[in-house]
Scaffold this motif. Structure first.
Motif, mmCIF file in Angstrom:
data_model
loop_
_atom_site.group_PDB
_atom_site.id
_atom_site.type_symbol
_atom_site.label_atom_id
_atom_site.label_comp_id
_atom_site.label_asym_id
_atom_site.label_seq_id
_atom_site.Cartn_x
_atom_site.Cartn_y
_atom_site.Cartn_z
ATOM 1 N N ILE A 1 -0.128 -7.369 3.258
ATOM 2 C CA ILE A 1 1.056 -7.233 4.103
ATOM 3 C C ILE A 1 1.965 -6.160 3.514
ATOM 4 N N GLY A 2 2.359 -5.219 4.343
ATOM 5 C CA GLY A 2 3.168 -4.092 3.863
ATOM 6 C C GLY A 2 4.654 -4.348 4.061
ATOM 7 N N ILE A 3 5.453 -4.018 3.050
ATOM 8 C CA ILE A 3 6.911 -4.141 3.155
ATOM 9 C C ILE A 3 7.537 -2.811 2.763
ATOM 10 N N SER B 1 5.972 -0.057 -0.186
ATOM 11 C CA SER B 1 5.847 1.396 -0.102
ATOM 12 C C SER B 1 6.345 2.023 -1.398
ATOM 13 N N ARG B 2 5.899 3.254 -1.643
ATOM 14 C CA ARG B 2 6.261 3.919 -2.904
ATOM 15 C C ARG B 2 7.746 4.294 -2.907
ATOM 16 N N PRO B 3 8.321 4.476 -4.089
ATOM 17 C CA PRO B 3 9.734 4.883 -4.110
ATOM 18 C C PRO B 3 9.954 6.156 -3.288
ATOM 19 N N THR B 4 11.141 6.270 -2.715
ATOM 20 C CA THR B 4 11.445 7.402 -1.840
ATOM 21 C C THR B 4 11.216 8.738 -2.541
ATOM 22 N N THR B 5 10.546 9.625 -1.839
ATOM 23 C CA THR B 5 10.368 10.995 -2.331
ATOM 24 C C THR B 5 10.721 11.935 -1.187
ATOM 25 N N ASP C 1 -1.188 3.071 6.847
ATOM 26 C CA ASP C 1 -2.640 3.193 6.786
ATOM 27 C C ASP C 1 -3.273 2.434 5.627
ATOM 28 N N ARG C 2 -2.470 1.728 4.850
ATOM 29 C CA ARG C 2 -3.097 1.025 3.727
ATOM 30 C C ARG C 2 -2.772 -0.466 3.701
ATOM 31 N N VAL C 3 -2.352 -1.003 4.853
ATOM 32 C CA VAL C 3 -2.113 -2.447 4.913
ATOM 33 C C VAL C 3 -2.765 -3.021 6.177
#
Lengths: 329, 329
Positions: B3-5, B32-36, B67-69
């Protein structure tokens, strides 16, 4: 003679001053940056070296302005300070008791409120640069009058026209409209000054308690039309100090004097840096998705400073790292 | 099942709650990864120009995840406290995402609405039924989640920042007391959690301040009751929970003698922020504390933020220097 060097590298102008030990301005140089801060700074140092006596000793160097980090590296500054503090220090030293500083430079404008010699509030223009020096320059060029005559022409006005100053783009179209209608040039110029002052007070000066004595400084303070518009809008005399156009540099030099009073020797690289081969380059670091734009300053081909990276991979990789830059927030 | 958050919006408030609940039901969490820059830019491409920065960033985080959850958690946050609402953009967020982003995995939705009834159980019950028909398991997961969330809140009130508090929770070391923060001046940073705790969006505001020796505190370090007590001094109940929190905290810190200054962080195009900012600055004027209003948007140049921060810190640091020494310069 001994004294302190102040350098202000701004978007439009690069200024250098030399203060004697008592804090009096002995030399002041105002140059156009022309998008090449390193060249402008080197040219300024060259000119200053030419004007100062042979045996002048530099006791300390302060750098300010948007190019302060660059200037700090190239000249070897003892203090690297933001423009607001520098302007406040200069004005409160040269004009004791000042309570309000209006400063309009090439691309930014600020207001600084002081009480009892202490800064209590300040603001800088945010998303809009309407009314700064660059815009006045551009309008003077469009009307084909030298910028130096702009203020005197505006003073000849008897009935300033009303111009929309909210936005530089609209102000320009409004001015063109007023020209087509046949209004006189002085009335249009005076109207423009009033519009810009209105915009400044509503935008930068919003909610600030503006009390006299009011000092007006920065390159735009040369414009007598702007000064009169400020006086009319505020209802107080607006004081333009001598050296109004290099006040940032004066403040930086005063801050250098304050710092050096604590002892130690200056990190000034000497006037010889005017002929050293400095280059500023940049690259995009692709080691993570942040894609930081890293700035690299080289001296004779050797990297002396890097900044702009968020993680410290580049800025921390040099054995030598400038203390003043590291300590900046 | 994964599950993606998204690491955005109320993630900074609620992640321990969500994490405990979903993990208790046997789901694997993907944050999700830290904001970039890449995340921000993909968010900008998928949102209209009237959307505020935090929502744009949240879009970027969803694109980073999609695309990864297997499923994406997008609760509809209507109200997080009795008789209060939160910003309508949170309410419409799932719809905006469905409109703006294609190729989404199935969305796990549920309405979080505590306007009438201050219980999280109906919300979790609706959520849990997506994954299991075992009501008892859902009940246990819900209870466990609320226990962990309560500990998280306690850690924040003990002076932890969210990241540290999450580390303490997952480490399970029982470090309930943080080493008392030191530093001077002491500055309260008032802003939405998704602005001030996101280092990319805030341009490392908190770590910049900490690095230059400032003792930072935020609204989340205060107990809810205290915040509400101060917010209750408003002539009318503020029905935005987040605004309530910011105003209550700002007013509390304003009257604390050990807090030297306040920084209000707003995001450009945020309606509620423009209102809370004004209410805070009016109270600041009455109390006369150093105050800085920082507005963040996707065009913000780091240089402008650094200059303002430096000047703001100088404002506090130079005060005693001038008053005590008298002749500091």
């Amino acid at each position: 003679m001994k004294g302190y060097l102040g350098i202000d590298v701004g978007s439009v102008s690069t200024n250098l001053v030399f203060l004697d030990e008592e804090g009096r301005v002995r030399e002041a140089i105002y140059l156009r940056t022309r998008g090449q801060p390193i060249n402008a700074l080197q040219e300024g140092l060259r000119q200053l070296a030419g004007r100062l006596p042979e045996n002048t000793g530099i006791l300390g160097v302060g750098a300010t302005g948007s190019g302060r980090f660059l200037a700090g590296i190239i000249a070897g500054a003892d203090v690297v300070k933001n423009e607001i503090t520098s302007h406040a220090v200069a004005a409160s030293t040269l004009v004791p008791g000042v309570q309000t500083i209006l400063e309009i430079g090439g691309q930014d404008s600020k207001i600084i409120i002081l009480r009892n010699g202490v800064v209590t509030d300040f603001a800088m223009n945010t998303v809009c640069a309407a009314g700064t020096g660059s815009f006045l320059d551009q309008q003077a060029a469009r009307l084909n009058i030298p910028i130096e005559e702009f203020g005197q022409l505006a003073l000849q006005s008897t009935a300033p026209v009303r111009i929309a100053g909210r936005c530089a783009v609209f102000a320009e179209s409004d001015m063109i409209h007023k020209q087509q209608m046949g209004y006189s040039l002085p009335d249009i110029l005076a109207g423009l000054c009033e519009a810009l002052v209105r915009n400044y007070l509503n935008n930068v000066g919003k909610g600030k308690e503006i009390l006299p004595p009011v000092v007006f400084q920065g390159g735009v303070a040369a414009n007598a039309g702007m000064r009169r518009a400020f006086e009319q809008a505020l209802g107080w005399k607006v004081y333009v100090p001598p050296h109004y156009d290099v006040m940032g540099a004066v403040g930086a030099a005063l801050l250098a004097r304050e710092k050096m009073a604590g002892g130690g020797s200056t990190r000034f690289r000497g006037f010889g840096v005017a002929d050293t081969n400095f280059k500023a380059g940049g690259f995009t670091c692709e080691n993570c998705p942040n894609l930081c734009e890293v700035v690299e300053i080289t001296c004779e081909g050797e990297a002396v400073a890097r900044w702009g990276d968020r993680c410290g991979r580049w800025s921390g990789s040099l054995g030598y790292q400038d203390e003043e830059i590291r300590n900046a927030v | 099942m994964k599950i993606g958050i998204p690491r955005a919006l109320l993630y900074y408030y609620y992640i321990p709650l969500w994490r405990t609940f979903f993990e208790a039901l046997g789901l694997e969490l993907v944050i999700s990864r830290p904001t970039t820059k890449t995340i921000l830019e993909s968010g900008l491409r998928h949102t209209g120009d009237d959307v505020c920065l935090p929502v744009r960033v949240a879009f970027g985080h969803i694109i980073d995840l999609k695309d990864r959850v297997d499923v994406l958690f997008l609760p509809r946050l209507v109200s997080i406290a009795r008789r209060e609402y939160i910003c309508p953009k949170f309410l419409g967020f799932p719809d905006m995402v469905r409109q703006g982003i294609s190729g989404l995995p199935p969305l796990i939705e549920a309405d979080l609405n505590l306007y009438r009834r201050d219980s999280l159980y109906p919300f979790f019950s609706a959520l849990g039924r997506n994954f299991t028909s075992n009501r008892f398991a859902i009940y246990l997961a819900c209870r466990r989640a609320q226990q962990v969330q309560a500990r998280y809140i306690q850690l924040l009130e003990n002076g932890f920042f969210p990241e540290e508090a999450r580390a303490a929770l997952s480490g399970g070391t029982g470090e309930e007391q943080r080493e008392p923060a030191r530093g001077w001046p002491r500055v309260a940073v008032i802003g939405h959690p998704y602005n001030i705790y996101d280092p990319y969006i805030s341009m490392n505001l908190l770590s910049r301040l900490a690095r230059s020796g400032v003792h930072v505190c935020t609204a989340d370090n205060l107990p809810e009751t205290l915040v509400r007590e101060h917010a209750a001094r408003l002539p009318k109940h503020l029905f935005w929970s987040l605004g309530q929190r910011m105003i209550g905290a700002a007013w509390h810190y304003l009257q604390r003698p050990d807090v030297d200054g306040i920084i209000h962080v707003a995001s450009f195009a945020c309606g509620p922020d423009s209102l809370t900012g004004e209410l805070i600055s009016r109270e600041v004027k009455r109390r006369g504390k150093p105050f800085l209003n920082l507005t963040l948007d996707e065009h913000s140049a780091e240089a402008g933020v650094v200059t303002r921060l430096e000047a703001f810190l100088d404002m506090m640091r130079r005060r005693p220097l001038l008053q005590v020494g008298g002749n500091g310069r």
